[in-house]
Scaffold this motif. Structure first.
Motif: not given
Length: 75
Positions: A33-54
């Motif tokens: 799950v952590r790797l998924f958030f890291i890879y998707v954050s790089f692919a979408t320029f950090g948009a998934w980091f906002a999802v993680y914080l939410t």
């Protein structure tokens, strides 16, 4: 170098365990799950980091609201 260890310790301690709780719910390993958030954050320029914080905020609020009490006198 010391401030890097303090920063890492802070995020490990107060990270709300979003990945591990989400992985537990899905029946997966937290590492995946952590790797998924890291890879998707790089692919979408950090948009998934906002999802993680939410998710972290919602889990923290859920823990505050739905605390398990052992008896009626714990109020």
């Amino acid at each position: 170098m010391n401030w890097m260890h303090q920063l890492r310790y802070f995020f490990e301690k107060y990270g709300f365990e979003v990945s591990s709780r989400f992985a537990e719910r899905l029946g997966m390993k937290a590492k995946n799950v952590r790797l998924f958030f890291i890879y998707v954050s790089f692919a979408t320029f950090g948009a998934w980091f906002a999802v993680y914080l939410t998710l972290a905020l919602l889990l923290q609020l859920k823990d505050l609201i739905y605390t398990k009490r052992s008896s009626v006198y714990d109020l």
